[in-house]
Design an enzyme around this catalytic site. Structure first.
Site, PDB file in Angstrom:
ATOM      1  N   ASN A   1      -3.772  13.059 -13.993  1.00 55.29           N
ATOM      2  CA  ASN A   1      -4.302  12.575 -12.709  1.00 55.29           C
ATOM      3  C   ASN A   1      -5.823  12.647 -12.743  1.00 55.29           C
ATOM      4  O   ASN A   1      -6.398  13.553 -13.356  1.00 55.29           O
ATOM      5  CB  ASN A   1      -3.758  13.428 -11.554  1.00 55.29           C
ATOM      6  CG  ASN A   1      -4.010  12.779 -10.201  1.00 55.29           C
ATOM      7  OD1 ASN A   1      -3.539  11.683  -9.938  1.00 55.29           O
ATOM      8  ND2 ASN A   1      -4.765  13.447  -9.359  1.00 55.29           N
TER       9      ASN A   1
ATOM     10  N   VAL B   1      -6.827   7.560 -16.361  1.00 53.28           N
ATOM     11  CA  VAL B   1      -6.110   6.667 -17.276  1.00 53.28           C
ATOM     12  C   VAL B   1      -6.906   5.371 -17.361  1.00 53.28           C
ATOM     13  O   VAL B   1      -7.311   4.811 -16.326  1.00 53.28           O
ATOM     14  CB  VAL B   1      -4.679   6.389 -16.746  1.00 53.28           C
ATOM     15  CG1 VAL B   1      -3.966   5.375 -17.625  1.00 53.28           C
ATOM     16  CG2 VAL B   1      -3.891   7.682 -16.646  1.00 53.28           C
TER      17      VAL B   1
ATOM     18  N   GLU C   1      -3.841   3.072  12.852  1.00 49.40           N
ATOM     19  CA  GLU C   1      -4.006   4.537  12.820  1.00 49.40           C
ATOM     20  C   GLU C   1      -5.487   4.920  12.769  1.00 49.40           C
ATOM     21  O   GLU C   1      -5.916   5.889  13.403  1.00 49.40           O
ATOM     22  CB  GLU C   1      -3.250   5.132  11.616  1.00 49.40           C
ATOM     23  CG  GLU C   1      -1.737   5.040  11.795  1.00 49.40           C
ATOM     24  CD  GLU C   1      -0.962   6.026  10.946  1.00 49.40           C
ATOM     25  OE1 GLU C   1      -1.353   6.247   9.795  1.00 49.40           O
ATOM     26  OE2 GLU C   1       0.044   6.573  11.445  1.00 49.40           O
TER      27      GLU C   1
ATOM     28  N   LYS D   1       5.244  12.657  14.312  1.00 50.85           N
ATOM     29  CA  LYS D   1       4.333  12.276  13.226  1.00 50.85           C
ATOM     30  C   LYS D   1       3.888  13.525  12.449  1.00 50.85           C
ATOM     31  O   LYS D   1       3.814  13.524  11.223  1.00 50.85           O
ATOM     32  CB  LYS D   1       3.125  11.540  13.817  1.00 50.85           C
ATOM     33  CG  LYS D   1       2.099  11.117  12.805  1.00 50.85           C
ATOM     34  CD  LYS D   1       2.543   9.855  12.088  1.00 50.85           C
ATOM     35  CE  LYS D   1       1.469   9.303  11.174  1.00 50.85           C
ATOM     36  NZ  LYS D   1       1.714   9.516   9.781  1.00 50.85           N
TER      37      LYS D   1
HETATM   38  P1  FAD Z   1      -0.919   7.277  -4.237  1.00 56.63           P
HETATM   39  O1  FAD Z   1      -0.633   8.135  -3.069  1.00 56.63           O
HETATM   40  O2  FAD Z   1      -1.914   6.173  -4.101  1.00 56.63           O
HETATM   41  O3  FAD Z   1      -1.358   8.220  -5.445  1.00 56.63           O
HETATM   42  C1  FAD Z   1      -1.781   7.701  -6.688  1.00 56.63           C
HETATM   43  C2  FAD Z   1      -2.387   8.828  -7.495  1.00 56.63           C
HETATM   44  O4  FAD Z   1      -2.803   8.304  -8.761  1.00 56.63           O
HETATM   45  C3  FAD Z   1      -3.640   9.443  -6.858  1.00 56.63           C
HETATM   46  O5  FAD Z   1      -3.613  10.830  -6.990  1.00 56.63           O
HETATM   47  C4  FAD Z   1      -4.788   8.844  -7.680  1.00 56.63           C
HETATM   48  O6  FAD Z   1      -5.925   9.686  -7.743  1.00 56.63           O
HETATM   49  C5  FAD Z   1      -4.130   8.703  -9.043  1.00 56.63           C
HETATM   50  N1  FAD Z   1      -4.768   7.669  -9.884  1.00 56.63           N
HETATM   51  C6  FAD Z   1      -5.037   6.394  -9.524  1.00 56.63           C
HETATM   52  N2  FAD Z   1      -5.594   5.744 -10.564  1.00 56.63           N
HETATM   53  C7  FAD Z   1      -5.674   6.638 -11.572  1.00 56.63           C
HETATM   54  C8  FAD Z   1      -6.137   6.552 -12.910  1.00 56.63           C
HETATM   55  N3  FAD Z   1      -6.629   5.425 -13.420  1.00 56.63           N
HETATM   56  N4  FAD Z   1      -6.062   7.652 -13.685  1.00 56.63           N
HETATM   57  C9  FAD Z   1      -5.552   8.819 -13.199  1.00 56.63           C
HETATM   58  N5  FAD Z   1      -5.093   8.945 -11.956  1.00 56.63           N
HETATM   59  C10 FAD Z   1      -5.149   7.872 -11.148  1.00 56.63           C
HETATM   60  N6  FAD Z   1       3.227   5.805   4.227  1.00 56.63           N
HETATM   61  C11 FAD Z   1       4.195   6.433   4.933  1.00 56.63           C
HETATM   62  O7  FAD Z   1       5.366   6.454   4.503  1.00 56.63           O
HETATM   63  N7  FAD Z   1       3.925   7.071   6.117  1.00 56.63           N
HETATM   64  C12 FAD Z   1       2.672   7.122   6.622  1.00 56.63           C
HETATM   65  O8  FAD Z   1       2.455   7.700   7.683  1.00 56.63           O
HETATM   66  C13 FAD Z   1       1.628   6.475   5.902  1.00 56.63           C
HETATM   67  N8  FAD Z   1       0.356   6.525   6.360  1.00 56.63           N
HETATM   68  C14 FAD Z   1      -0.652   5.954   5.625  1.00 56.63           C
HETATM   69  C15 FAD Z   1      -1.953   6.054   6.118  1.00 56.63           C
HETATM   70  C16 FAD Z   1      -2.992   5.476   5.412  1.00 56.63           C
HETATM   71  C17 FAD Z   1      -4.397   5.595   5.937  1.00 56.63           C
HETATM   72  C18 FAD Z   1      -2.732   4.796   4.194  1.00 56.63           C
HETATM   73  C19 FAD Z   1      -3.874   4.171   3.412  1.00 56.63           C
HETATM   74  C20 FAD Z   1      -1.448   4.682   3.706  1.00 56.63           C
HETATM   75  C21 FAD Z   1      -0.382   5.263   4.416  1.00 56.63           C
HETATM   76  N9  FAD Z   1       0.942   5.197   3.970  1.00 56.63           N
HETATM   77  C22 FAD Z   1       1.945   5.806   4.681  1.00 56.63           C
HETATM   78  C23 FAD Z   1       1.255   4.547   2.688  1.00 56.63           C
HETATM   79  C24 FAD Z   1       1.275   5.642   1.592  1.00 56.63           C
HETATM   80  O9  FAD Z   1       0.097   6.376   1.622  1.00 56.63           O
HETATM   81  C25 FAD Z   1       1.458   5.031   0.194  1.00 56.63           C
HETATM   82  O10 FAD Z   1       2.613   4.232   0.194  1.00 56.63           O
HETATM   83  C26 FAD Z   1       1.596   6.149  -0.824  1.00 56.63           C
HETATM   84  O11 FAD Z   1       0.398   6.872  -0.919  1.00 56.63           O
HETATM   85  C27 FAD Z   1       1.975   5.633  -2.192  1.00 56.63           C
HETATM   86  O12 FAD Z   1       2.174   6.734  -3.031  1.00 56.63           O
HETATM   87  P2  FAD Z   1       1.928   6.626  -4.597  1.00 56.63           P
HETATM   88  O13 FAD Z   1       2.461   7.868  -5.201  1.00 56.63           O
HETATM   89  O14 FAD Z   1       2.425   5.330  -5.111  1.00 56.63           O
HETATM   90  O15 FAD Z   1       0.365   6.559  -4.802  1.00 56.63           O
HETATM   91  P1  NAD Z   2      -0.262  -4.193   5.961  1.00 55.28           P
HETATM   92  O1  NAD Z   2      -0.080  -5.205   4.899  1.00 55.28           O
HETATM   93  O2  NAD Z   2       0.922  -3.559   6.540  1.00 55.28           O
HETATM   94  O3  NAD Z   2      -1.125  -4.809   7.147  1.00 55.28           O
HETATM   95  C1  NAD Z   2      -2.271  -5.561   6.892  1.00 55.28           C
HETATM   96  C2  NAD Z   2      -2.647  -6.381   8.118  1.00 55.28           C
HETATM   97  O4  NAD Z   2      -3.842  -7.106   7.808  1.00 55.28           O
HETATM   98  C3  NAD Z   2      -1.592  -7.412   8.509  1.00 55.28           C
HETATM   99  O5  NAD Z   2      -1.359  -7.313   9.875  1.00 55.28           O
HETATM  100  C4  NAD Z   2      -2.228  -8.749   8.115  1.00 55.28           C
HETATM  101  O6  NAD Z   2      -1.822  -9.808   8.948  1.00 55.28           O
HETATM  102  C5  NAD Z   2      -3.705  -8.437   8.289  1.00 55.28           C
HETATM  103  N1  NAD Z   2      -4.582  -9.330   7.516  1.00 55.28           N
HETATM  104  C6  NAD Z   2      -4.380  -9.843   6.278  1.00 55.28           C
HETATM  105  N2  NAD Z   2      -5.411 -10.625   5.921  1.00 55.28           N
HETATM  106  C7  NAD Z   2      -6.296 -10.593   6.934  1.00 55.28           C
HETATM  107  C8  NAD Z   2      -7.562 -11.192   7.154  1.00 55.28           C
HETATM  108  N3  NAD Z   2      -8.139 -12.009   6.264  1.00 55.28           N
HETATM  109  N4  NAD Z   2      -8.204 -10.957   8.327  1.00 55.28           N
HETATM  110  C9  NAD Z   2      -7.646 -10.133   9.252  1.00 55.28           C
HETATM  111  N5  NAD Z   2      -6.445  -9.547   9.094  1.00 55.28           N
HETATM  112  C10 NAD Z   2      -5.781  -9.764   7.956  1.00 55.28           C
HETATM  113  O7  NAD Z   2      -1.240  -3.100   5.306  1.00 55.28           O
HETATM  114  P2  NAD Z   2      -1.543  -1.599   5.724  1.00 55.28           P
HETATM  115  O8  NAD Z   2      -1.657  -1.458   7.199  1.00 55.28           O
HETATM  116  O9  NAD Z   2      -2.695  -1.161   4.880  1.00 55.28           O
HETATM  117  O10 NAD Z   2      -0.244  -0.817   5.261  1.00 55.28           O
HETATM  118  C11 NAD Z   2       0.074  -0.738   3.867  1.00 55.28           C
HETATM  119  C12 NAD Z   2       1.396  -0.027   3.704  1.00 55.28           C
HETATM  120  O11 NAD Z   2       1.269   1.343   4.080  1.00 55.28           O
HETATM  121  C13 NAD Z   2       2.498  -0.617   4.579  1.00 55.28           C
HETATM  122  O12 NAD Z   2       3.700  -0.559   3.882  1.00 55.28           O
HETATM  123  C14 NAD Z   2       2.556   0.334   5.750  1.00 55.28           C
HETATM  124  O13 NAD Z   2       3.843   0.396   6.323  1.00 55.28           O
HETATM  125  C15 NAD Z   2       2.190   1.656   5.092  1.00 55.28           C
HETATM  126  N6  NAD Z   2       1.581   2.525   6.104  1.00 55.28           N
HETATM  127  C16 NAD Z   2       2.433   3.242   6.889  1.00 55.28           C
HETATM  128  C17 NAD Z   2       1.912   4.043   7.874  1.00 55.28           C
HETATM  129  C18 NAD Z   2       2.856   4.829   8.731  1.00 55.28           C
HETATM  130  O14 NAD Z   2       4.064   4.817   8.478  1.00 55.28           O
HETATM  131  N7  NAD Z   2       2.364   5.545   9.733  1.00 55.28           N
HETATM  132  C19 NAD Z   2       0.519   4.111   8.069  1.00 55.28           C
HETATM  133  C20 NAD Z   2      -0.326   3.345   7.261  1.00 55.28           C
HETATM  134  C21 NAD Z   2       0.218   2.542   6.277  1.00 55.28           C
END
Ligand code: FAD
Ligand code: NAD
Length: 404
Positions: A37, A81, A170, A378
Site C-alpha cells: 500500500n 505500485v 455528503e 450512518k
Molecule cells: P479505496 O478505499 O479507494 O482504497 C484503495 C487503496 O489503495 C488506498 O489505500 C490507496 O492508498 C491504495 N492505492 C491506490 N493506488 C495505489 C498504488 N499505486 N500503490 C499502492 N497503493 C495504492 N461507500 C459506502 O458503501 N458507504 C459510504 O457511506 C460511502 N461514502 C463515501 C464518501 C466519500 C466522500 C467517497 C469519496 C466515497 C464513499 N463511498 C461510500 C464509496 C467508497 O469509499 C468506495 O467504494 C471504497 O472506498 C472502495 O474501496 P476500495 O477498497 O476499492 O478502494
Molecule cells: P455518482 O456517480 O454516484 O454521482 C455523480 C453525480 O455527478 C451524478 O449525479 C451525475 O449526474 C453528476 N454529473 C456527472 N457529470 C456531471 C457534470 N459534467 N456536471 C455536473 N454534474 C455531473 O458519484 P459519487 O457521488 O462520487 O459516488 C461514487 C460511488 O460512491 C457511488 O457508488 C456512491 O453510491 C458511493 N458513495 C456512497 C455514499 C454513501 O453510501 N453514503 C457516499 C458517497 C459515495
C-alpha cells in the site's frame, strides 16, 4: 515446500478485508501473504468528505495498517505500485519487483473527469487523505485572504461542488455546518458566501427515492446551499467554471474553489494491464477473478459486476468492497486446498447519506429513514467497518460515538 505467495495490492476496504479475513483463515505455513500500500495507513474513504470540510481532522479518518494485520502471517510493504504485468505474474512498485502465485488487486477509485477541460488542473477531488487536507486548507486560505484584502475578490467566497451524487451531497452537508463557523472565524458576512452545487441530471441524487431527495434538498437549502440542476459543468478555468444552461446557452460562475464529485473510475494502473476494462473497472467473473486470469482477483472499485435482478451495475461502494474482500479470502483458501471457488453474492443492506453530522437520509432494509435516526444509523455503519477490520479496540479508539 515453497508456500504459495498471495500478493494483495491496496489497503482500502477491499484489499484490507481480503488480508484480515485471510489471516484469520490460514496458518503462516499455508501461504505467504504480502500487502502493498502507498501509505502505512488505511483511510476511511467514506469519511473523506468530513476531512475535506474540516469537520474531522485528517488523522481521525485513518489508522495504521500495523494495527489490523498479524505480522506473523502478513508482510506489509509500504510502496507505490507502478505497474502490473499479469502475463508474466510480476508487479513493480517503488520498493522493487514482486512475484506472486495469486494476485488481488484492490487499488480503489479515482475521480472521473470525463475529459472535461480544466478539471484536472483547476478542480479538487475528494480522493484521499492528502487531497481532503488540501481542500480544507484551500477553503480556509480563501476566507482568510478575502478578509485581509483591500479590494475584495468575492470569487474567493464561492464554492462550487460538481455533482449531486452521494459524495457531493455528503460534502455539501458538511459545508452547511462549517461555513457559518468560518464566517465567524474570518469576519465574513454569511450572505457573501455562495455554496453552489451543479448537477447535470434533472434531479439531485439521480435514481434515489424522490421523497428522501426532497428532504435532503430542503435541509441543505435551509443551510443556504444553492442547486443548479440539469446544468452540466463543461469547463473549469483558474477564474471559475462554465455551466451549460440550455441548448446553446452557458453561464460563467467566478470561483476559486471547485470540488469535483461527479463520479468515479477504477485505478488507472488497471488500464495499463492486458485485462479488459472500462474506465479502469474490470467486469469480474462471478468468483471475482479477472476474465482469462485464474490467478488474479479484483475487489472493490476496480471491479465491476451486474446486478441481474435490477439489470444495472452494482454501485462502487465500501459495503460491496468489504464483502468482496471476505469472499476473495474464502476463494483463495479454497484454491489453496484444491477446491473450487464460490460465486460472490452481495448482501445489500441499504444506503445512508449524511447531511452533516446531525442529519441524514437513507433506506435501510427497504425502510426509509431521515433525521436523527438516519444520522445515528450512518455512524453505526461507519463504526461497523472499523469493527469488522480492527475489532473492538479499533472501534473504541477511532469510532464515532457523538451520536447527534
Ligand atoms: P479505496 O478505499 O479507494 O482504497 C484503495 C487503496 O489503495 C488506498 O489505500 C490507496 O492508498 C491504495 N492505492 C491506490 N493506488 C495505489 C498504488 N499505486 N500503490 C499502492 N497503493 C495504492 N461507500 C459506502 O458503501 N458507504 C459510504 O457511506 C460511502 N461514502 C463515501 C464518501 C466519500 C466522500 C467517497 C469519496 C466515497 C464513499 N463511498 C461510500 C464509496 C467508497 O469509499 C468506495 O467504494 C471504497 O472506498 C472502495 O474501496 P476500495 O477498497 O476499492 O478502494
Ligand atoms: P455518482 O456517480 O454516484 O454521482 C455523480 C453525480 O455527478 C451524478 O449525479 C451525475 O449526474 C453528476 N454529473 C456527472 N457529470 C456531471 C457534470 N459534467 N456536471 C455536473 N454534474 C455531473 O458519484 P459519487 O457521488 O462520487 O459516488 C461514487 C460511488 O460512491 C457511488 O457508488 C456512491 O453510491 C458511493 N458513495 C456512497 C455514499 C454513501 O453510501 N453514503 C457516499 C458517497 C459515495
Amino acid at each position: 515446500m515453497k508456500r504459495p505467495k498471495i500478493l494483495v495490492l491496496g489497503a482500502g476496504y477491499g484489499g484490507l478485508s481480503t488480508v484480515v479475513n485471510l489471516q484469520k483463515a490460514i496458518g503462516g505455513d499455508d501461504a505467504e501473504i504480502v500487502l502493498i500500500n502507498k501509505n502505512d495507513y488505511h483511510y476511511e474513504s467514506t469519511w473523506l468528505h468530513e476531512a475535506a470540510a474540516g469537520t474531522l481532522p485528517p488523522e481521525r479518518v485513518r489508522y495504521d495498517i500495523d494495527r489490523v494485520i498479524d505480522a506473523q502471517k502478513v508482510t506489509f510493504v509500504q510502496a507505490e505500485v507502478t505497474a502490473i504485468d499479469v502475463d508474466n505474474k510480476k508487479v513493480t512498485s517503488t520498493a522493487g519487483e514482486h512475484t506472486y502465485d495469486y494476485l488481488v488487486i484492490g487499488l480503489g477509485f479515482e475521480g472521473e473527469t470525463f475529459g472535461i477541460t480544466g478539471l484536472d488542473e483547476y478542480a479538487f477531488s475528494i480522493a484521499n487523505v492528502k487531497a481532503a487536507r488540501e481542500i480544507r486548507e484551500h477553503m480556509h486560505m480563501q476566507f482568510a485572504a478575502w478578509s485581509a484584502e483591500e479590494e475584495k475578490d468575492d470569487s474567493r467566497l464561492t464554492i462550487v461542488v460538481g455533482g449531486a451524487g452521494f459524495t457531493g451531497i455528503e460534502f455539501l452537508g458538511e459545508l452547511g455546518n462549517r461555513v457559518p463557523e468560518w464566517c465567524e472565524e474570518y469576519d465574513v458576512p454569511r450572505e457573501k458566501v455562495r455554496v453552489l452545487c451543479v448537477e447535470a441530471a434533472p434531479m439531485v441524487l439521480p435514481g434515489f427515492d424522490p421523497e428522501l431527495v426532497k428532504y435532503a434538498v430542503g435541509h441543505l437549502e435551509s443551510k443556504g446551499i444553492e442547486f443548479s440542476i440539469g446544468t452540466p459543468l463543461v469547463e473549469a478555468t483558474p477564474e471559475g467554471v462554465k455551466i451549460k444552461t440550455g441548448e446553446d446557452t452557458f453561464e460563467f460562475i467566478p470561483t476559486r474553489t471547485v470540488v469535483w464529485a461527479a463520479g468515479v473510475r477504477g485505478n488507472r494502473l488497471i488500464e495499463e494491464t492486458s485485462i479488459e476494462s472500462h474506465r479502469a473497472r474490470v467486469r469480474v467473473e462471478p468468483d471475482l477473478r479477472a476474465p482469462g486470469y485464474d490467478d488474479v482477483f479484483i475487489v472493490g472499485d476496480c471491479a465491476f459486476m451486474i446486478n441481474e435482478e435490477a439489470d444495472r451495475p452494482y454501485p462502487p461502494t465500501a459495503q460491496i468492497a468489504m464483502q468482496q474482500g471476505e469472499q476473495c479470502a474464502k476463494n483463495l483458501v479454497h484454491l489453496l486446498a484444491g477446491k473450487p471457488t464460490e460465486k460472490f453474492v452481495p448482501d445489500l443492506k441499504g444506503s445512508v447519506c449524511s447531511l452533516g453530522s446531525d442529519d441524514a437520509i437513507g433506506v435501510v432494509y427497504d425502510k426509509k429513514i431521515t433525521g436523527k435516526t438516519a444520522s445515528f444509523m450512518k455512524k453505526v455503519v461507519d463504526n461497523r467497518s472499523l469493527f469488522l477490520l480492527g475489532g473492538v479496540g479499533l472501534t473504541v479508539k477511532k469510532g464515532k460515538f457523538k451520536w447527534f
